[in-house]
Design an enzyme around this catalytic site. Structure first.
Site, PDB file in Angstrom:
ATOM      1  N   GLU A  32      30.757  40.467  37.416  1.00 39.77           N
ATOM      2  CA  GLU A  32      30.741  39.966  38.802  1.00 39.77           C
ATOM      3  C   GLU A  32      30.015  40.953  39.697  1.00 39.77           C
ATOM      4  O   GLU A  32      30.287  42.162  39.635  1.00 39.77           O
ATOM      5  CB  GLU A  32      32.164  39.827  39.363  1.00 39.77           C
ATOM      6  CG  GLU A  32      32.844  38.536  39.049  1.00 39.77           C
ATOM      7  CD  GLU A  32      34.121  38.354  39.875  1.00 39.77           C
ATOM      8  OE1 GLU A  32      34.186  38.886  41.009  1.00 39.77           O
ATOM      9  OE2 GLU A  32      35.031  37.698  39.379  1.00 39.77           O
ATOM     10  N   GLU A  86      40.994  39.879  37.593  1.00 36.93           N
ATOM     11  CA  GLU A  86      41.238  41.040  38.462  1.00 36.93           C
ATOM     12  C   GLU A  86      42.691  41.454  38.619  1.00 36.93           C
ATOM     13  O   GLU A  86      43.006  42.237  39.504  1.00 36.93           O
ATOM     14  CB  GLU A  86      40.592  40.825  39.847  1.00 36.93           C
ATOM     15  CG  GLU A  86      39.079  40.662  39.760  1.00 36.93           C
ATOM     16  CD  GLU A  86      38.367  40.529  41.099  1.00 36.93           C
ATOM     17  OE1 GLU A  86      39.035  40.265  42.092  1.00 36.93           O
ATOM     18  OE2 GLU A  86      37.139  40.706  41.123  1.00 36.93           O
TER      19      GLU A  86
HETATM   20  C1  BMA Z   1      35.751  38.450  43.084  1.00 32.29           C
HETATM   21  C2  BMA Z   1      36.094  37.096  42.534  1.00 32.29           C
HETATM   22  C3  BMA Z   1      36.609  36.162  43.553  1.00 32.29           C
HETATM   23  C4  BMA Z   1      35.915  36.318  44.869  1.00 32.29           C
HETATM   24  C5  BMA Z   1      34.680  37.156  44.747  1.00 32.29           C
HETATM   25  C6  BMA Z   1      34.010  37.416  46.049  1.00 32.29           C
HETATM   26  O1  BMA Z   1      36.833  39.216  43.341  1.00 32.29           O
HETATM   27  O2  BMA Z   1      36.929  37.227  41.434  1.00 32.29           O
HETATM   28  O3  BMA Z   1      37.988  36.336  43.693  1.00 32.29           O
HETATM   29  O4  BMA Z   1      35.656  35.097  45.405  1.00 32.29           O
HETATM   30  O5  BMA Z   1      34.997  38.387  44.205  1.00 32.29           O
HETATM   31  O6  BMA Z   1      34.840  38.140  46.928  1.00 32.29           O
END
Ligand code: BMA
Length: 886
Positions: A565, A468
């Site tokens: 994610e 990120e």
């Molecule tokens: C993303 C991940 C982590 C975090 C998750 C939940 O940004 O890369 O940094 O724990 O979200 O917020």
């Protein structure tokens, strides 16, 4: 409360064993006449003013030592992370002494090898400083030739507080800020972690505590030799597409004291391939590479679900003219990997998918975080349980996320065996980083070592520079004025492109490298490595979180190329929490509940999201209410991640409004670092949350996914197969909440679901469906479905879709529960939803859980991870369904 008669078909023992072959590679130690003296074991540990002096185990860390010596209690217990903050603010000294037999001491060169020091240390031998460390991800070798005595060699490792060091480095960086300074207050963490090469989550994260550890977290040994020693070796199978043949490149890295000649013999007995090479070594560090041509065709290594994971033994034999030898066995596997970024018809942007052995593969999996805040406590069993859990849930991929650690060798060996592809981040996350010379230098060494350590594993399919950090600059997380942004972009490019990427391209040509995640991939490169919008669904991968929007509204999800994610939080079970809490903590509004939550408004977000579709628990018994609240957060999480994942899997072959061709889903996150609320599907300790049970279905190789779209019920068949098409029909039923007999049954025509795609199998107007099923309304019935062959064989797991929120469902309310005597009714007379079984602390998992129960009797198998009895399980069993919390 009535008793449930629960009969067990059988109670299994799952043997968690570690295959010898996987461990074998870790046990390898240099030979070539090298004498190795292990310095692992008992050391002495002292704090800066000597008020604490205890015996300590190496490998280990200060916290573990203090706990084992009874100096502190469990650091994970209640508020102890705050109570024990002093440990990380102090400096600590590890001391040991050892003797070296004179015949060993007489050899030409002596080196002290530290496999891992956490983190900033000064090391002295017999009172002389021999070196310093500043990076927990590096191995350090210190030349101690001439410094050894026969008896009582005193080795001292002085470790500076990582918190103090990070703060000093940040304050010394005066020209411009390198944000973030500190984590948000809700994380109760330490500041400036980006200034130290250490697990970034060790200063706290939004799912984990702040334990800025100190210690000697990996092995220490003395190596003494006359001629040379092997530092490391790698094996890289390479495919020559022109000749359709394979070779294996073997690299050997030597530390040479005296020039020598010899032979290197390589062989893969199973492929009847061997070769011998001349070796000539000159003093200094020396890299030698040899290529073994294969005489036979090979069986390929495939990701789980796509074929076998063939692994071959390659033996390396080195013999020097002086008679010294070195032998190693290394697993090799044959597979190619490409990251395909090319134009897609009728869609702007570029594709983003993995092609393994020439076949497109949809990555199904999750994100991996550190297994424990104290890495020395991570056992092979813990890793095995998590990886087996991933595979049991039909996952074929995990992303080792960049805020943690490069995992142990055994992790990658098990992934090789299980067919789990690894997306390997470099350890940089959610921050900007300094680019001073010494910082870059230590990172360069870290990257070189880690690539050499991990590149032989077929499971590793991609390197990725950071988590990120492109997005952090592009979408201005840290309020950097536009005028100074170029400075930060320059630093970003310097670190990840000109250094890390450069090294990776030089060291490893067998897998792709991506600079960040999320990123637009080649489009980001075109835009100078920091794209205007790295979340653009037309390119690369995306991270997407939205907690307050209704997760049942699938139209709100970005139709991305690759979802690396996404996720929702839930609380772990009471049995997991009770290990670190007391009964007064068991309330959603307790200090403990607030303390453990490290994500701003996290507890509220869970309840708000749950409330959209469920009545929040309201039992007058506080403990029951607490249990029910945990349960409802897990229901919400499982349902939300299911809906989102099914949306992505449905999108694999579609282009809608120019978007689609989704080829990967890695939900956030697989595992937990401690007992607290988080996005994980597996609790700390290995217990499965409801989400993990559900993942086995939503990651099934052939999925039937239902969705409501503009008043129609649509059912899709999604297939991961490469060539096999399936003729299926959707079998659809409507069930009322007050009877086991289906109110209506329908069947679609036979449809061919395409290989590697998503095919609409069934479409029906919901109002017509309800009219046809005269006794059904949106609120009184649920739709169940699955795919079957024309002959009636089941092809996909059962699935279901609600036509209205269960909070409005008629027939699931409190009045009825009282009348029906809940437990008995639940299991004998009426359908139940989100049926959840929990056996507290008995380790293991059920074959299904969190399920829809549409029959009077159902047998569930519990696989125990230690011996247990039916009596023990019965007395620990809690059964909850949605009716229970209303
Ligand atoms: C993303 C991940 C982590 C975090 C998750 C939940 O940004 O890369 O940094 O724990 O979200 O917020």
């Amino acid at each position: 409360m009535n008793h449930v008669v629960w009969s067990f078909a059988c109670v299994y023992l799952l043997e968690v064993t570690c295959p010898d072959s996987a461990l074998a590679s870790e046990a390898k130690r240099p030979s070539l006449g090298v004498d190795v003296i292990s310095l692992n074991g008992k050391w002495q540990l002292m704090n800066s003013n000597s008020s604490v002096s205890v015996s300590a185990e190496v490998p280990g860390c200060v916290h573990t030592t203090l706990q084992r010596q009874g100096f502190i209690s469990d650091p994970y217990y209640r508020f102890n992370d705050l109570a024990y903050r002093w440990i990380s603010l102090d400096n600590w000294t590890y001391t040991t002494s050892f003797s070296v037999p004179s015949h060993v001491r007489g050899k030409g060169k002596a080196v002290l090898v530290f496999e891992g020091v956490d983190t900033v240390s000064t090391i002295s031998l017999n009172g002389l400083t021999i070196g310093k460390t500043d990076n927990m991800f590096r191995r350090y070798d210190f030349d101690v030739t001439g410094l050894l005595k026969d008896e009582e060699n005193v080795l001292q490792v002085w470790i500076m507080s990582a918190v103090t060091y990070a703060s000093q480095r940040s304050h010394a960086h005066t020209e411009y800020r390198v944000p973030p300074d500190c984590p948000p207050p809700v994380q109760k963490g330490e500041c400036h972690v980006n200034f130290i090469r250490k697990a970034q989550s060790s200063f706290s994260w939004d799912w984990g505590p702040s334990f800025p550890t100190l210690g000697i977290w990996k092995g220490v040994r003395l190596e003494v030799f006359n001629t040379s020693r092997v530092l490391s070796y790698t094996t890289s199978p390479k495919y020559d597409s022109e000749h359709s043949s394979w070779t294996v490149e073997v690299e050997l890295f030597f530390d040479v004291f005296v020039a020598s000649k010899g032979l290197v013999h390589l062989s893969i007995p199973l492929l009847q391939s061997e070769a011998e090479f001349q070796l000539s070594l000159t003093p200094g560090q020396s890299e030698k590479s040899f290529v073994l041509q294969l005489n036979q065709s090979v069986s390929l290594w495939w990701p789980f679900g796509h074929g076998e994971q063939f692994l071959y033994y390659l033996t390396i034999d080195v013999s020097l003219e002086g008679g010294e030898t070195f032998n190693a066995d290394q697993m090799v596997a044959f597979r190619t990997v490409e990251l395909v970024q090319e134009p897609i018809p009728s869609s702007p942007g570029l594709s983003f998918y993995f092609r393994i052995n020439g076949k497109p593969i949809f990555l199904k999996g999750s994100n991996w975080i550190p297994v424990h805040a104290f890495q020395d406590q991570v056992t092979t069993d813990m890793i095995t349980i998590l990886l087996r859990s991933a595979q049991k849930a039909n996952m074929n991929a995990l992303r080792v996320w960049g805020g943690g650690v490069y995992e142990q060798d055994i992790f990658y060996s098990l992934c090789d065996m299980y067919g789990i592809m690894i997306w390997q981040d470099f350890m940089f996350a959610c921050a900007l980083y300094p680019t001073e010379k010494d910082f870059i230098q230590t990172v360069r060494e870290e990257v070189t070592q880690q690539v050499r350590r991990l590149k032989s594993h077929p499971s590793v399919v991609i390197w990725s520079g950071n988590n990120e950090n492109e997005a952090a600059i592009a979408t201005d997380w840290f309020n950097i004025p536009v005028t100074v942004r170029p400075l930060y972009v320059k630093d970003y490019v310097h670190l990840y492109v000109e250094n890390i990427r450069d090294i990776v391209l030089q060291e490893d040509s067998t897998r792709p490298f991506l600079v960040s995640s999320p990123t637009n991939g080649v489009e980001s490169e075109k835009e100078g490595w920091v794209a205007k919008d790295p979340y653009d669904p037309h390119y690369g991968d995306t991270h997407f979180y939205s907690y307050y929007k209704d997760c049942w509204d699938w139209t709100a999800f970005p139709r991305t190329r690759f979802a690396s994610e996404y996720g929702f939080q839930s609380w772990p079970s009471l049995s997991t929490l009770s290990k670190v809490s007391v009964s007064s903590d068991w309330d959603f509004s307790s200090n403990f509940s607030a303390h453990r939550q490290h994500h701003e408004d996290g507890n509220q977000q869970m309840l708000k999201q749950a409330e959209l579709h469920y009545i929040l628990p309201n039992s007058t018994d506080p403990l029951q209410k607490y249990r029910d609240t945990i349960y409802i957060t897990q229901v919400m999480q499982a349902q939300c991640v299911k809906i989102q994942t099914e949306f992505y899997r449905r999108s694999r072959s579609d282009i809608v409004e120019g978007k689609g061709h989704t080829m990967g889903t890695l939900y956030w996150q697989l595992n937990d670092i401690w007992q607290g609320p988080s996005w994980s599907s597996v609790e700390f300790g290995g217990k499965w949350k409801m989400l993990h049970y559900w993942a086995t279905d939503f990651y099934a190789p052939i999925l039937s996914a239902g969705v409501e779209d503009k008043g129609d019920l649509l059912i899709y068949g999604v297939s991961d197969s490469h060539s096999e098409t399936h003729n299926v029909k959707a079998k659809v039923k409507l069930h009322s909440w007050s009877s086991f007999n289906a109110v209506c049954s329908l069947e679609s025509n036979v449809t061919t679901i395409k290989a590697g795609g998503s095919t609409l199998v069934f479409q029906y107007s919901i109002s017509a469906l309800l009219t046809q099923c005269g006794n059904c309304t949106r609120r009184s019935c649920i739709v169940t479905f699955h795919l079957s062959s024309p002959e009636g064989q089941m092809i996909s797991p059962h699935n279901h879709i609600f036509l209205s929120s269960p909070r409005y469902a008629e027939g699931l309310d409190v009045t009825e529960r009282k009348e029906l005597n809940f437990f008995v009714t639940l299991h004998c007379s009426f359908p139940a939803v989100y049926v959840w079984l929990d056996v507290d602390n008995i380790p293991g998992h059920f074959d299904v859980n969190g399920f829809l129960m549409l029959s009077k009797k159902s047998t569930v198998i519990f696989g125990a991870w230690r011996p247990t009895t039916a009596e023990e399980i019965t007395s620990n069993l809690h059964i909850t369904s949605l009716r229970d919390v209303y």
